[in-house]
Each structure stands twice: as structure tokens, then as C-alpha cells.
Motif scaffolding. Structure first.
Motif, PDB file in Angstrom:
ATOM      1  N   GLU A   1       0.851  -1.399  -0.030  1.00  0.00           N
ATOM      2  CA  GLU A   1       0.079   0.054  -0.161  1.00  0.00           C
ATOM      3  C   GLU A   1       0.739   1.223  -0.120  1.00  0.00           C
ATOM      4  OE1 GLU A   1      -2.462  -0.456   3.187  1.00  0.00           O
ATOM      5  OE2 GLU A   1      -0.698  -0.550   4.743  1.00  0.00           O
ATOM      6  N   ASN A   2       2.101   1.136   0.597  1.00  0.00           N
ATOM      7  CA  ASN A   2       2.919   2.550   0.396  1.00  0.00           C
ATOM      8  C   ASN A   2       3.343   2.849  -0.811  1.00  0.00           C
ATOM      9  OD1 ASN A   2       5.002   0.274   0.633  1.00  0.00           O
ATOM     10  ND2 ASN A   2       6.386   2.009   1.029  1.00  0.00           N
ATOM     11  N   ILE A   3       3.227   1.844  -1.760  1.00  0.00           N
ATOM     12  CA  ILE A   3       3.935   2.289  -3.240  1.00  0.00           C
ATOM     13  C   ILE A   3       2.750   2.728  -4.191  1.00  0.00           C
ATOM     14  CG2 ILE A   3       4.727   0.829  -5.391  1.00  0.00           C
ATOM     15  CD1 ILE A   3       6.016  -0.961  -3.552  1.00  0.00           C
ATOM     16  N   ILE A   4       1.577   2.596  -3.835  1.00  0.00           N
ATOM     17  CA  ILE A   4       0.203   3.134  -4.663  1.00  0.00           C
ATOM     18  C   ILE A   4       0.421   4.400  -5.037  1.00  0.00           C
ATOM     19  CG2 ILE A   4      -1.980   3.219  -4.782  1.00  0.00           C
ATOM     20  CD1 ILE A   4      -2.340   0.406  -3.402  1.00  0.00           C
ATOM     21  N   PRO A   5       0.769   5.339  -4.085  1.00  0.00           N
ATOM     22  CA  PRO A   5       0.645   6.884  -4.688  1.00  0.00           C
ATOM     23  C   PRO A   5       1.797   7.079  -5.339  1.00  0.00           C
ATOM     24  CG  PRO A   5       0.381   6.509  -1.953  1.00  0.00           C
ATOM     25  CD  PRO A   5       0.794   5.259  -2.607  1.00  0.00           C
ATOM     26  N   HIS A   6       2.780   6.261  -5.681  1.00  0.00           N
ATOM     27  CA  HIS A   6       3.923   6.549  -6.418  1.00  0.00           C
ATOM     28  C   HIS A   6       4.108   5.850  -7.797  1.00  0.00           C
ATOM     29  CE1 HIS A   6       5.627   8.665  -2.854  1.00  0.00           C
ATOM     30  NE2 HIS A   6       5.162   7.695  -2.288  1.00  0.00           N
ATOM     31  N   ILE A   7       2.832   5.377  -8.088  1.00  0.00           N
ATOM     32  CA  ILE A   7       2.689   4.242  -9.353  1.00  0.00           C
ATOM     33  C   ILE A   7       2.638   5.268 -10.483  1.00  0.00           C
ATOM     34  CG2 ILE A   7       1.439   2.818 -10.726  1.00  0.00           C
ATOM     35  CD1 ILE A   7       0.529   1.377  -8.041  1.00  0.00           C
ATOM     36  N   LYS A   8       3.658   5.254 -11.724  1.00  0.00           N
ATOM     37  CA  LYS A   8       3.156   6.131 -12.741  1.00  0.00           C
ATOM     38  C   LYS A   8       2.334   5.358 -13.774  1.00  0.00           C
ATOM     39  CE  LYS A   8       6.274   8.256 -16.184  1.00  0.00           C
ATOM     40  NZ  LYS A   8       7.683   8.236 -16.943  1.00  0.00           N
TER      41      LYS A   8
ATOM     42  N   ASP B   1      -1.005 -12.736 -17.282  1.00  0.00           N
ATOM     43  CA  ASP B   1      -1.062 -12.642 -15.664  1.00  0.00           C
ATOM     44  C   ASP B   1       0.224 -11.821 -15.418  1.00  0.00           C
ATOM     45  OD1 ASP B   1      -2.873 -14.500 -15.537  1.00  0.00           O
ATOM     46  OD2 ASP B   1      -1.782 -16.235 -15.282  1.00  0.00           O
ATOM     47  N   LEU B   2       0.996 -11.428 -16.179  1.00  0.00           N
ATOM     48  CA  LEU B   2       2.149 -10.595 -15.989  1.00  0.00           C
ATOM     49  C   LEU B   2       1.989  -9.022 -15.740  1.00  0.00           C
ATOM     50  CD1 LEU B   2       5.436 -10.512 -15.571  1.00  0.00           C
ATOM     51  CD2 LEU B   2       5.507 -10.084 -17.875  1.00  0.00           C
ATOM     52  N   LEU B   3       2.091  -8.506 -14.573  1.00  0.00           N
ATOM     53  CA  LEU B   3       1.621  -7.076 -14.220  1.00  0.00           C
ATOM     54  C   LEU B   3       3.032  -6.382 -14.069  1.00  0.00           C
ATOM     55  CD1 LEU B   3      -1.278  -7.952 -12.062  1.00  0.00           C
ATOM     56  CD2 LEU B   3      -1.429  -7.003 -14.200  1.00  0.00           C
ATOM     57  N   ILE B   4       3.223  -5.214 -14.670  1.00  0.00           N
ATOM     58  CA  ILE B   4       4.494  -4.492 -14.721  1.00  0.00           C
ATOM     59  C   ILE B   4       3.752  -3.049 -13.894  1.00  0.00           C
ATOM     60  CG2 ILE B   4       6.363  -3.290 -15.722  1.00  0.00           C
ATOM     61  CD1 ILE B   4       6.069  -5.416 -18.030  1.00  0.00           C
TER      62      ILE B   4
ATOM     63  N   ARG C   1       9.480   6.962  -8.684  1.00  0.00           N
ATOM     64  CA  ARG C   1      10.734   7.023  -7.965  1.00  0.00           C
ATOM     65  C   ARG C   1      10.826   5.456  -7.252  1.00  0.00           C
ATOM     66  NH1 ARG C   1      10.657   8.260  -2.447  1.00  0.00           N
ATOM     67  NH2 ARG C   1       8.836   9.185  -1.707  1.00  0.00           N
ATOM     68  N   GLU C   2      11.998   5.145  -7.061  1.00  0.00           N
ATOM     69  CA  GLU C   2      12.123   3.879  -6.207  1.00  0.00           C
ATOM     70  C   GLU C   2      11.697   3.868  -4.777  1.00  0.00           C
ATOM     71  OE1 GLU C   2      16.172   0.753  -4.952  1.00  0.00           O
ATOM     72  OE2 GLU C   2      16.256   2.556  -6.427  1.00  0.00           O
ATOM     73  N   ILE C   3      10.768   3.221  -4.321  1.00  0.00           N
ATOM     74  CA  ILE C   3      10.364   3.014  -3.123  1.00  0.00           C
ATOM     75  C   ILE C   3      10.311   1.502  -2.558  1.00  0.00           C
ATOM     76  CG2 ILE C   3       8.013   2.912  -1.943  1.00  0.00           C
ATOM     77  CD1 ILE C   3       8.890   5.769  -2.989  1.00  0.00           C
ATOM     78  N   THR C   4      10.879   1.520  -1.144  1.00  0.00           N
ATOM     79  CA  THR C   4      10.885   0.322  -0.384  1.00  0.00           C
ATOM     80  C   THR C   4       9.674  -0.174  -0.022  1.00  0.00           C
ATOM     81  OG1 THR C   4      13.151   0.837   0.067  1.00  0.00           O
ATOM     82  CG2 THR C   4      12.043  -0.955   1.412  1.00  0.00           C
TER      83      THR C   4
ATOM     84  N   LEU D   1      -4.585   4.014 -14.064  1.00  0.00           N
ATOM     85  CA  LEU D   1      -3.044   3.859 -14.354  1.00  0.00           C
ATOM     86  C   LEU D   1      -2.658   2.869 -15.465  1.00  0.00           C
ATOM     87  CD1 LEU D   1      -2.128   3.564 -10.582  1.00  0.00           C
ATOM     88  CD2 LEU D   1      -1.533   5.028 -11.791  1.00  0.00           C
ATOM     89  N   LEU D   2      -3.543   2.190 -16.066  1.00  0.00           N
ATOM     90  CA  LEU D   2      -3.481   1.272 -16.967  1.00  0.00           C
ATOM     91  C   LEU D   2      -3.196   1.966 -18.470  1.00  0.00           C
ATOM     92  CD1 LEU D   2      -3.238  -1.951 -17.441  1.00  0.00           C
ATOM     93  CD2 LEU D   2      -5.805  -1.737 -18.094  1.00  0.00           C
ATOM     94  N   GLU D   3      -1.956   1.628 -18.921  1.00  0.00           N
ATOM     95  CA  GLU D   3      -1.659   2.166 -20.261  1.00  0.00           C
ATOM     96  C   GLU D   3      -1.412   1.233 -21.261  1.00  0.00           C
ATOM     97  OE1 GLU D   3       1.781   4.767 -20.096  1.00  0.00           O
ATOM     98  OE2 GLU D   3       0.690   6.393 -18.872  1.00  0.00           O
TER      99      GLU D   3
END
Length: 638
Positions: free
Chosen positions: A592-599, A606-609, A614-617, A633-635
Motif C-alpha cells: 500500500e505504500n507504493i500505490i501513491p507513487h505508481i506512474k 498474468d504478468l503485471l508491470i 521513483r524507487e520505493i521500499t 493507471l493502465l496504459e
């Protein structure tokens, strides 16, 4: 006199095999041949009849047990069986008068002269008559409150008794039956042999300040149980049954060499200075027990609160402390909780490779029966059967497929299948061996860099073209749930839902802006409409049965590839069934801490990229994206 010497065993397939020493030695005779005649009057031992039509025209006494397991045997003059009697088939045995041990009969029978039975009576549903009266499976228990009542006990020593009185003396040399001791200072000064069970229990709140005495008891065919009491068995050498010490007990067995299982609960203690063989389990939770002579435990040996420096052989070994064994040579069962133990003399182990054996050292090891391959061990050359754990629910050996989520110690004896069966299942998804290697083996299977595993792959390749794809009916009707679920994974969600006529419960459309790229990498934005559908199927159609009403269905979402227009299916959780857009979004999980930073998101099957700003831990818990998050977000999708 009963002996603890080994019993000679004879297996008889013809009259030439009949023993000549049956009158002098205590023997066990198993007769498998048919229509054998043995002209003896007395047998000093046990007789097991497994061959039909055997005859003993003059046999009157068996100084052991008798088991009639074959039809039409004849013992017309037999009157006494000194130990146990079992009748499974009809026989000429109507003159029987006395059985001093346990009595078991599972057929309807009329014993015209049977007057004495010393042990328990087991009849199942058979109607058994003894001297004109119907036998029942209940036993009369004789209460003893005063010494004079002992005089009225049966002289043969065949009885069940509850001793409530104090300072009672039981003057018998042999007893066959169940003895319950509740009084204080009860003594058996002459007792040498017991067939049955002794239960000693102190009902005084002040506890046991006395010791029950068995100064001459040498052998027990049966069990011992203690509760809040003390007992001494100074000359007991053998007990075929179990020893159980409940809380607040102490018992001394200075000469005991052989026993069944031993269990000692808290606040209890026991002494076994000469005990060598335990034909059962050992579990000590009371005072630390020093088995200074113990060499063999046939069942499970739990090391907690025990010291056994001479132990050489065990069944299952369950470690509780970091003990080291100087003489242990064989573990015939399972080894658990053995972290970093030095088994310096161990030569044979039945199971090895479980994670609870990590770090153990086995410098003298010569043979492993079932070995779960571990890269760091290098024991594969010592193993009779090598297994490889492919994933959490799949094990492979050179000729077996096992589908189970159990630990390795238990999985090898579960239902297994051939390598040909594995290939027939793989072919549900893969058109060729090379397709399997590139699309599944290299992506999903654990890789083992050993020739033993390479041979398995070579076998799969060699057999591939000669194996037919498994038929839907074969696995769908299988009683093995693990096989069904494994095959469902290969047949594909769509094929399964179509075959079983799943019901559509929701559909939604969404308009999207996609990025497409040509062969030079140039980007073009297109606009299209995607449709998604949610289906449900009854779990009982899948062979899955649950008791909760809310778990009666499984759910899947159906979508279409933008480039090929082929349909694809994905399983979803029940909570996302109400909206098809929410359902497809739920298949993307991320911290959940990554979601706000998804471009942006890019999906291929089945492969999701996930492309980030920026890099997030990653931190926190993974969660499903909402429909608005996912589609905004889906492009790219293919």
C-alpha cells in the motif's frame, strides 16, 4: 514358571514342519497348511490356526493362547487354554471348559462346558452360549474392603477386583484379570505373574506416604497405571504392555529389561537402571529419567527430560534439546526438531531432508531410505529414494508424482502417481515438451542442479510423445482432491467454467486510452472499450465441499486480449464478485505504500508491470487496487 526368554516360533506349511520340541520349550506354532493332523495331548505355548481343516484329536491343554482363524478345524477334546482364546471361524471345540485369559468370539457358538473365563469378554454382535447361558461383554468386579473378603476370591486367580481397604494382602502366585488398588499399603507378597492390568490410585488428599509392594512379580502381560501413589517392583523383568505414571507418582523397576510404552506426567518420577528395550514410545514430562542401559525404542522417543547415553536404535526421534548421541546408529522412522545436532555414529535414517533437520551433522551416515534433496547436504548418493520439492504442493521422484501440502516426513506414504500421469496432466496446457520447458519449468519450477533431477526431465521428454492427454472425466471423478485441484490448474479456468456451465452474474464495460508501440518503439495512443464478466460456479461441481453457506460458490472474471481478442479467465475472491471492474482490478496486488507513487501499469496476461515515479521500499500490507486506481493507471495491455 513364566520366563522372559525369547519364544521359539514355528511356521507350519506341511506335517513335516511340525516342531518336535513343543512339549519342552515355550513355543508359538503358526499352522498355514490345510488338513494337517497333529497328535499331541498338550502344547506348552501358543497355537495359531491359519489353515483350514486342521485336526488335533487328542489335544487337551494349551499352556498359552489359541487363535482359530481358519474354518473346519477340529479340537474335540480341548478343555483348557491357559492364556487368551480367539474364535473367528467355526471349529469342533465344544468341550472347552476353561479360558484363563481374554476371550474373543465373533461367530455364533454354543460352548456346552465353558465355565471359567479369566480376562475380558469380546463378542462384537455374536450370540455366544456358555453352559446354557448367554455370554455378555460385561465383567463382574469384586470389591475388597477387608482382609477376610480376600478368602472368597476365586482360587484359580481369575478375577477383576477393586481393592478399597488398607493393609490388604493378596496371597496369589498368578492373577489373570484387572486389579484396581485404591487403598493404602496393599501388598502382593507372592505374585509372580499377572495377565491383565494393574491400576493404582491414591484417593487420600494428603498424598502417598506408603508404597505398594510386589516383591516377587517377574512378568506382566498387560499394563500398569499409577496416579498419586508409589510402587516397587524389585524383580520385575518384563512387561508386554504400557507403563503410565499420572501426576504425583513414583515407581521403581530395578531389574526391568523390556517394556511397552512409557509415559510419565508432571510431578512424577521413575527409575529404570537396566531397561534395554522399549516396544513402544517414551514420553517423560516429570523428573529427568536416566535410561542408563536403554538401547532400543521401537516407537517414538521424545528426548525431553531424558538421558539415554547408550541408545542405539529408535523409531521416531523427536528432539527437544541439543543432545548428542555417541552410540545411536539407526532412526527407523522420522527425525524432527534436530537443529545442528551432531549424530556422530548414525548410519541409517529413514527420512531426511525436512527443514526441521537443518544443520545436523551425520559424518558416519551410510544409508537414507527417503531423502528430500537439499543442495547443501550432498547425500543423494546415499539415498534409496530421492524426492524433489517442486513447489508447496508437488513432489517428484524418479518414478513418482505426489500432490500434497504435507511436510516431507509424512508425504511419501500418501497417494502417488506415475511420471506418465504427470505428463498426461502437463499436456492439458502444453503442446510440446519444449513448450513445457520454456513456459513452465524455467519460470515456475524449482531448479535442481543434480544429475538425479536431470534424469527425471529426460524421462519426461522421452515419454512425452507416447502419452495421451488426461481426459476431463478421469480427474474430475477422482476421489483425490489434490489431483482434481492440480488438474484444474492445468485445464485452465475458462475451460473449466465452460465445461461445468458457470453462471454469469455481472458484466461491465469501460472506455480506456491505451498506448501501442510499433516495431521501432514509436508510441501511439488509441481509444477502446473493454468488457469484463464475472461468473460463479457451485463448489460441489468442483468437488469442493464446505459447511458454510457463504462458501458454496467460486468466482472468476472473464476478459479479452486487446490484440488477439482471445478470452482469458482469472479466479477472484468472493468479496469482489459484485462488480466486474472491481473484480479485474483485484487481480493486481501491491504494497500500500507504493500505490501513491505508481506512474503507470502495463499488463500482459498474468504478468503485471508497475512503473514507479521513483524507487520505493515496499512496506505495509499488499492490497488490491480499486477499479478507479487500476483503470486510471493502465496504459498497456496485451
Amino acid at each position: 514358571m513364566h520366563t522372559t526368554d525369547p519364544i521359539t516360533r514355528y511356521k507350519v506349511f506341511s506335517e513335516e514342519d511340525l516342531p518336535e520340541t513343543a512339549f519342552d520349550d515355550h513355543v508359538t506354532v503358526e499352522i498355514y497348511g490345510r488338513n494337517i493332523t497333529w497328535d499331541i495331548e498338550e502344547l506348552n505355548g501358543t497355537l495359531l490356526l491359519r489353515g483350514e481343516g486342521c485336526q488335533f484329536p487328542n489335544l487337551r491343554t494349551i499352556n498359552g493362547s489359541l487363535s482359530v482363524d481358519a474354518a473346519d478345524c477340529s479340537l474335540p477334546n480341548l478343555k483348557t487354554v491357559e492364556e487368551n482364546f480367539t474364535l473367528h471361524c467355526f471349529a469342533q471345540i465344544q468341550e472347552l471348559e476353561t479360558v484363563k485369559g481374554h476371550f474373543k468370539c465373533i461367530i455364533n457358538f454354543d460352548f456346552k462346558n465353558l465355565a471359567t473365563i479369566g480376562g475380558n469378554i469380546s463378542l462384537k454382535k455374536a450370540s455366544v452360549i456358555a453352559r446354557g447361558k448367554k455370554l455378555v461383554q460385561s465383567r463382574i468386579v469384586i470389591p475388597i474392603n477387608y482382609q477376610y473378603e480376600v478368602e472368597f476370591l476365586p482360587k484359580e486367580g481369575i478375577f477383576n477386583v477393586d481393592i478399597f481397604g488398607n493393609d490388604i494382602i493378596i496371597p496369589y502366585y498368578e492373577i489373570r484379570g484387572r486389579i484396581n488398588v485404591y487403598g493404602k499399603n496393599v501388598s502382593f507378597p507372592y505374585l509372580e505373574f499377572l495377565q491383565g492390568q494393574i491400576n493404582m490410585e491414591c484417593r487420600d488428599k494428603t498424598g502417598h506416604y506408603f508404597t505398594h509392594d510386589f516383591p516377587e512379580l517377574k512378568k506382566i502381560v498387560g499394563h500398569l497405571r499409577f496416579e498419586k501413589t508409589k510402587a516397587s517392583f524389585p524383580v520385575l523383568q518384563e512387561i508386554t504392555g504400557n507403563i503410565l505414571l499420572e501426576q504425583g507418582c513414583y515407581a521403581d523397576f530395578p531389574l526391568l529389561e523390556t517394556s511397552g510404552s512409557i509415559s510419565v506426567n508432571r510431578n512424577s518420577g521413575v527409575r529404570f537402571p537396566l531397561l534395554k528395550n522399549v516396544n513402544g514410545n517414551i514420553q517423560i514430562q516429570g523428573e529427568t529419567c536416566h535410561f542408563i542401559s536403554l538401547e532400543k525404542v521401537k516407537g517414538t522417543y521424545k528426548t525431553y527430560q531424558t538421558i539415554a547415553t547408550k541408545i542405539q536404535e529408535v523409531g521416531d526421534l523427536e528432539m527437544h534439546t541439543s543432545l548428542e548421541f555417541d552410540h545411536l546408529k539407526r532412526i527407523n522412522g522420522r527425525l524432527t526438531n534436530a537443529f545442528k545436532v551432531n549424530f556422530k555414529s548414525l548410519e541409517y535414517i529413514n527420512f531426511f531432508g525436512d527443514e526441521r533437520q537443518n544443520g545436523s551433522r551425520l559424518p558416519a551416515l551410510k544409508q537414507i531410505n527417503f531423502y528430500l534433496y537439499q543442495k547443501e547436504d550432498h547425500f543423494e548418493h546415499l539415498a534409496k529414494n530421492i524426492y524433489f520439492k517442486i513447489n508447496d504442493r508437488m513432489y517428484l521422484s524418479k518414478d513418482k508424482l505426489i500432490l500434497s501440502g504435507a511436510s516431507f516426513n509424512y508425504v511419501v506414504h500418501q497417494q502417488n502417481y506415475t511420471i506418465r500421469k504427470l505428463i498426461s496432466i502437463l499436456k492439458l496446457r502444453h503442446s510440446s515438451f519444449q513448450n513445457f520447458m520454456t513456459r513452465e519449468y524455467e519460470r515456475q519450477w524449482t531448479r535442481f542442479e543434480t544429475p538425479f533431477f536431470t534424469k527425471i526431465l529426460e524421462k519426461i521428454e522421452k515419454l512425452w510423445n507416447g502419452v495421451e492427454t488426461i481426459q476431463f472425466e478421469e480427474f474430475f471423478e477422482s476421489t483425490d482432491r489434490n489431483l482434481r485441484l492440480f488438474c484444474f490448474n492445468y485445464i485452465g479456468v475458462g475451460n473449466l467454467m465452460n465445461r461445468l456451465e458457470a453462471e454469469k452474474i455481472n458484466e461491465e464495460e469501460v472506455e480506456l486510452n491505451y498506448n501501442e508501440y510499433d516495431q521501432n518503439g514509436n508510441k501511439t495512443q488509441i481509444r477502446r472499450i473493454n468488457r469484463y464478466e464475472v461468473y460463479k460456479i457451485e463448489n460441489k461441481k468442483l468437488g469442493i465441499y464446505t459447511w458454510r453457506e457463504t462458501d458454496q460458490y467460486s468466482y472468476a472474471v472473464k476478459c479479452w486480449c486487446p490484440s488477439t481478442e482471445k478470452e482469458h479467465w482469472l479466479w477472484i475472491e468472493q468479496e469482489y464478485k459484485g462488480n466486474a471492474l472491481t473484480a479485474i482490478a483485484s487481480t493486481f496486488r501491491i504494497h500500500e505504500n507504493i500505490i501513491p507513487h505508481i506512474k503507470c501499469l502495463k499488463r500482459q496476461g498474468d504478468l503485471l508491470i508497475c512503473e514507479l515515479e521513483r524507487e520505493i521500499t515496499p512496506r505495509g500490507f499488499p492490497r488490491a487496487l480499486t477499479a478507479s486506481e487500476y483503470f486510471s493507471l493502465l496504459e498497456v495491455e496485451a
